[in-house]
Design an enzyme around this catalytic site. Structure first.
Site, PDB file in Angstrom:
ATOM      1  N   CYS A 137       0.717  -1.207   0.233  1.00 33.02           N
ATOM      2  CA  CYS A 137       0.087   0.138  -0.017  1.00 33.02           C
ATOM      3  C   CYS A 137       0.764   1.336  -0.054  1.00 33.02           C
ATOM      4  O   CYS A 137       1.472   1.421   1.000  1.00 33.02           O
ATOM      5  CB  CYS A 137      -0.889  -0.185   1.279  1.00 33.02           C
ATOM      6  SG  CYS A 137      -1.836   1.539   1.353  1.00 33.02           S
ATOM      7  N   CYS A 140      -0.223   3.946   2.244  1.00 36.28           N
ATOM      8  CA  CYS A 140      -0.166   3.992   3.670  1.00 36.28           C
ATOM      9  C   CYS A 140       1.375   4.009   4.069  1.00 36.28           C
ATOM     10  O   CYS A 140       1.759   4.390   5.031  1.00 36.28           O
ATOM     11  CB  CYS A 140      -0.420   2.324   4.012  1.00 36.28           C
ATOM     12  SG  CYS A 140      -2.248   1.901   3.524  1.00 36.28           S
ATOM     13  N   ASP A 141       2.211   3.487   3.107  1.00 35.94           N
ATOM     14  CA  ASP A 141       3.612   3.386   3.630  1.00 35.94           C
ATOM     15  C   ASP A 141       4.800   4.129   3.079  1.00 35.94           C
ATOM     16  O   ASP A 141       5.863   4.500   3.346  1.00 35.94           O
ATOM     17  CB  ASP A 141       4.100   1.739   3.434  1.00 35.94           C
ATOM     18  CG  ASP A 141       3.255   1.038   4.534  1.00 35.94           C
ATOM     19  OD1 ASP A 141       2.880   1.522   5.512  1.00 35.94           O
ATOM     20  OD2 ASP A 141       3.187  -0.312   4.165  1.00 35.94           O
TER      21      ASP A 141
HETATM   22  C1  LIG Z   1       0.001  -4.446   4.782  1.00 37.05           C
HETATM   23  C2  LIG Z   1      -1.162  -3.462   4.832  1.00 37.05           C
HETATM   24  C3  LIG Z   1      -0.896  -2.117   5.272  1.00 37.05           C
HETATM   25  C4  LIG Z   1      -2.135  -1.231   5.321  1.00 37.05           C
HETATM   26  N1  LIG Z   1      -1.728  -0.059   5.877  1.00 37.05           N
HETATM   27  C5  LIG Z   1      -2.604   0.853   6.203  1.00 37.05           C
HETATM   28  C6  LIG Z   1      -2.255   2.186   6.828  1.00 37.05           C
HETATM   29  O1  LIG Z   1      -1.197   2.376   7.198  1.00 37.05           O
HETATM   30  N2  LIG Z   1      -3.472   3.036   6.743  1.00 37.05           N
HETATM   31  C7  LIG Z   1      -4.779   2.636   6.394  1.00 37.05           C
HETATM   32  O2  LIG Z   1      -5.693   3.459   6.409  1.00 37.05           O
HETATM   33  N3  LIG Z   1      -4.937   1.319   5.874  1.00 37.05           N
HETATM   34  C8  LIG Z   1      -4.040   0.631   5.708  1.00 37.05           C
HETATM   35  N4  LIG Z   1      -4.279  -0.708   5.191  1.00 37.05           N
HETATM   36  C9  LIG Z   1      -5.576  -0.954   4.576  1.00 37.05           C
HETATM   37  C10 LIG Z   1      -6.571  -1.448   5.750  1.00 37.05           C
HETATM   38  O3  LIG Z   1      -5.924  -2.368   6.692  1.00 37.05           O
HETATM   39  C11 LIG Z   1      -7.750  -1.534   5.017  1.00 37.05           C
HETATM   40  O4  LIG Z   1      -8.384  -0.695   4.108  1.00 37.05           O
HETATM   41  C12 LIG Z   1      -9.096  -2.018   5.949  1.00 37.05           C
HETATM   42  O5  LIG Z   1      -8.343  -2.918   7.017  1.00 37.05           O
HETATM   43  C13 LIG Z   1     -10.206  -2.401   5.633  1.00 37.05           C
HETATM   44  O6  LIG Z   1     -11.288  -2.700   6.572  1.00 37.05           O
HETATM   45  P1  LIG Z   1     -12.346  -3.798   6.383  1.00 37.05           P
HETATM   46  O7  LIG Z   1     -13.134  -3.925   7.473  1.00 37.05           O
HETATM   47  O8  LIG Z   1     -13.114  -3.530   5.160  1.00 37.05           O
HETATM   48  O9  LIG Z   1     -11.784  -5.371   6.249  1.00 37.05           O
HETATM   49  P2  LIG Z   1     -10.680  -6.181   6.679  1.00 37.05           P
HETATM   50  O10 LIG Z   1      -9.678  -5.439   7.508  1.00 37.05           O
HETATM   51  O11 LIG Z   1     -10.104  -6.940   5.635  1.00 37.05           O
HETATM   52  O12 LIG Z   1     -11.581  -7.176   7.649  1.00 37.05           O
HETATM   53  C14 LIG Z   1     -12.074  -8.208   7.143  1.00 37.05           C
HETATM   54  C15 LIG Z   1     -12.626  -9.377   8.079  1.00 37.05           C
HETATM   55  O13 LIG Z   1     -13.556 -10.100   7.830  1.00 37.05           O
HETATM   56  C16 LIG Z   1     -13.516 -11.551   8.254  1.00 37.05           C
HETATM   57  N5  LIG Z   1     -13.874 -12.396   7.261  1.00 37.05           N
HETATM   58  C17 LIG Z   1     -13.979 -12.380   6.044  1.00 37.05           C
HETATM   59  N6  LIG Z   1     -14.659 -13.456   5.372  1.00 37.05           N
HETATM   60  C18 LIG Z   1     -15.177 -14.149   6.694  1.00 37.05           C
HETATM   61  C19 LIG Z   1     -16.027 -14.962   6.688  1.00 37.05           C
HETATM   62  N7  LIG Z   1     -16.620 -15.873   5.665  1.00 37.05           N
HETATM   63  N8  LIG Z   1     -16.687 -15.500   8.047  1.00 37.05           N
HETATM   64  C20 LIG Z   1     -16.121 -14.745   8.856  1.00 37.05           C
HETATM   65  N9  LIG Z   1     -15.249 -13.565   8.972  1.00 37.05           N
HETATM   66  C21 LIG Z   1     -14.859 -13.457   7.805  1.00 37.05           C
HETATM   67  C22 LIG Z   1     -12.067 -11.283   8.193  1.00 37.05           C
HETATM   68  O14 LIG Z   1     -11.204 -12.443   8.825  1.00 37.05           O
HETATM   69  C23 LIG Z   1     -11.185  -9.954   8.570  1.00 37.05           C
HETATM   70  O15 LIG Z   1     -11.010  -9.934  10.023  1.00 37.05           O
HETATM   71  C24 LIG Z   1      -3.359  -1.655   4.840  1.00 37.05           C
HETATM   72  C25 LIG Z   1      -3.553  -2.793   4.515  1.00 37.05           C
HETATM   73  C26 LIG Z   1      -2.268  -3.739   4.263  1.00 37.05           C
HETATM   74  C27 LIG Z   1      -2.761  -5.043   3.789  1.00 37.05           C
END
Ligand SMILES: Cc1cc2nc3c(=O)[nH]c(=O)nc-3n(C[C@H](O)[C@H](O)[C@H](O)COP(=O)(O)OP(=O)(O)OC[C@H]3O[C@@H](n4cnc5c(N)ncnc54)[C@H](O)[C@@H]3O)c2cc1C
Length: 311
Positions: A137, A140-141
Site C-alpha cells: 500500500c 499507507c507506507d
Molecule cells: C500491509 C497493509 C498495510 C496497510 N496499512 C494501512 C495504513 O497504514 N492505513 C490505512 O488506513 N489502511 C491501511 N491498510 C488498509 C486497511 O487495513 C484496510 O483498508 C482495512 O483493514 C479494511 O477494513 P475492512 O473492515 O473492510 O476489512 P478487513 O480489514 O479486510 O477485515 C475483514 C474481516 O472479515 C473477516 N472475514 C472475512 N470473511 C469471513 C467469513 N466468511 N466469516 C467470518 N469472518 C470473515 C476477516 O477475517 C477479517 O477479519 C493496509 C493494508 C495492508 C494489507
C-alpha cells in the site's frame, strides 16, 4: 409478516468496517451480532504502524488501533461470535448465515464487511519482511521511504500511478515488470515516463527479497534467465487486491468486474436490508478511515431499513 429472526442485524467481518458498524448498532441498541472467523482487526493486524488514522497525532500500531476499536464496541456490549461463515442465503426477507459448524443464524438485515487481501508475489523473504520494507500500500507506507531507493512490482494502473506518487518521497523508484509493456492506461504511463525519478526494468521478476531486519536487496530474474541483484530498502508489491467474496452471491448483491460489491451512497446492495462496507466494496481508495466511515453509514442504513419493516 416477517418471520422471527435471531438478530435484527448481523455484521459479517470484524475489521475496522465491521467494528465501526458494530459500535453504531450496539450504541443504538439494535439486537446485533458481529461474526469474525479469526481475531478482531482484519488487515489492520498485519499493519505495522498507522500514521494516517485521525485522532492519533503520533500514530499507533495496527494492534493498538484494533484493540481500541474493539474495546469501544465492547463498551456498548456488542455481541461477538468467532466462527467462519461458510454460506449465505439471502433470497428471503429473513437472511440466513450458515456457519462452519453447521449452525444457522438468521437476521433481518446484514452488513457484509469481509474485506480484501493484497495479491502477493509468493517469493522467498516476502512474508518475513512484510512491514519491514515489503509493502502492499503506497498511500499507507510511502512517507516512510523518504530519500530512499525502492522498487514497485507491477504494470497495471495502481503500480504505475503509485510509482509516480512514491517519488514524492523516494529518491528513485524502479518499476519491475515481467513484460515489455505496461497494462496501465496511456495517460498514467505518460506521466510515469516523464518522471525522471521513475525507471523501468522490463521483462524481469523479483525472485527473492533479502535483508536482516529490513529489506536490503532484491534478487531479479529476467525472461532469459539472467540473475542480478539490486540494492533497495523498499519493495511495493502492487499487483492487485483480492476481494474476500468466496461465499458471496455477487449476482444477487450486484458486483463489479473484479468481484467487489457495488453499493449506493448508503452502502445498500441490490438486496433490500443487505449493506456492504470497507475493502469488499467496489471503490478507488481502501483505507481504515473510509472502512470505518462506511461502517457508520451502513449501520444507520440498517436502522432505517429495520424501522420500515412491519412486525
Ligand atoms: C500491509 C497493509 C498495510 C496497510 N496499512 C494501512 C495504513 O497504514 N492505513 C490505512 O488506513 N489502511 C491501511 N491498510 C488498509 C486497511 O487495513 C484496510 O483498508 C482495512 O483493514 C479494511 O477494513 P475492512 O473492515 O473492510 O476489512 P478487513 O480489514 O479486510 O477485515 C475483514 C474481516 O472479515 C473477516 N472475514 C472475512 N470473511 C469471513 C467469513 N466468511 N466469516 C467470518 N469472518 C470473515 C476477516 O477475517 C477479517 O477479519 C493496509 C493494508 C495492508 C494489507
Amino acid at each position: 409478516m416477517m418471520a422471527k429472526a435471531d438478530y435484527q442485524l448481523i455484521i459479517l467481518g470484524g475489521g475496522p468496517g465491521g467494528l465501526t458498524a458494530g459500535l453504531y448498532a450496539a450504541r443504538d441498541r439494535l439486537k446485533a451480532l458481529l461474526i469474525e472467523k479469526g481475531v478482531l482487526g482484519g488487515q489492520v493486524l498485519v499493519t505495522d504502524w498507522i500514521d494516517n488514522y485521525p485522532g492519533f497525532p503520533d500514530g499507533l500500531s495496527g494492534f493498538d488501533l484494533v484493540e481500541k476499536m474493539a474495546a469501544q464496541a465492547a463498551r456498548f456490549n456488542l455481541e461477538t461470535k468467532y466462527r467462519e461463515v461458510t454460506s449465505l442465503e439471502l433470497s428471503e426477507e429473513t437472511k440466513k448465515l450458515i456457519l462452519e459448524n453447521g449452525e444457522t443464524l438468521t437476521c433481518q438485515s446484514l452488513i457484509i464487511a469481509t474485506g480484501a487481501r493484497p495479491n502477493i508475489l509468493g517469493v522467498a523473504g516476502e512474508e518475513e519482511l512484510t512491514g519491514k520494507g515489503v509493502s502492499y500500500c503506497a498511500t499507507c507506507d510511502g512517507p516512510f521511504y523518504r530519500d530512499q531507493e525502492i522498487i514497485v512490482v507491477g504494470g497495471g494502473d495502481t503500480a504505475v500511478q503509485e510509482a509516480d506518487f512514491l517519488t514524492k518521497f523516494a529518491s528513485k523508484v524502479t518499476v519491475v515488470h515481467r513484460r515489455d509493456e505496461l497494462r496501465a492506461t496511456k495517460i498514467l504511463q505518460e506521466k510515469a515516463f516523464a518522471n525522471e525519478r521513475v525507471e523501468f526494468l522490463w521483462n524481469s521478476q523479483v525472485q527473492e527479497i533479502k535483508g536482516e531486519n529490513g529489506v536490503e536487496k532484491v534478487v531479479l530474474r529476467d525472461n532469459n534467465g539472467n540473475i542480478s541483484e539490486m540494492a533497495v530498502t523498499g519493495v511495493f508489491v502492487l499487483i492487485g487486491t483480492i476481494p474476500n467474496n468466496e461465499i458471496l452471491p455477487l449476482d444477487q448483491l450486484g458486483g463489479d468486474e473484479y468481484g467487489f460489491i457495488l453499493t449506493d451512497q448508503e452502502m445498500r446492495t441490490k438486496i433490500p436490508g443487505v449493506m456492504a462496507v470497507g475493502d469488499i466494496r467496489s471503490k478507488a481508495v481502501r483505507q481504515v478511515v473510509n472502512a470505518a466511515g462506511e461502517g457508520a453509514v451502513a449501520a444507520i442504513a440498517a436502522e432505517h431499513y429495520l424501522g420500515g419493516l412491519k412486525d
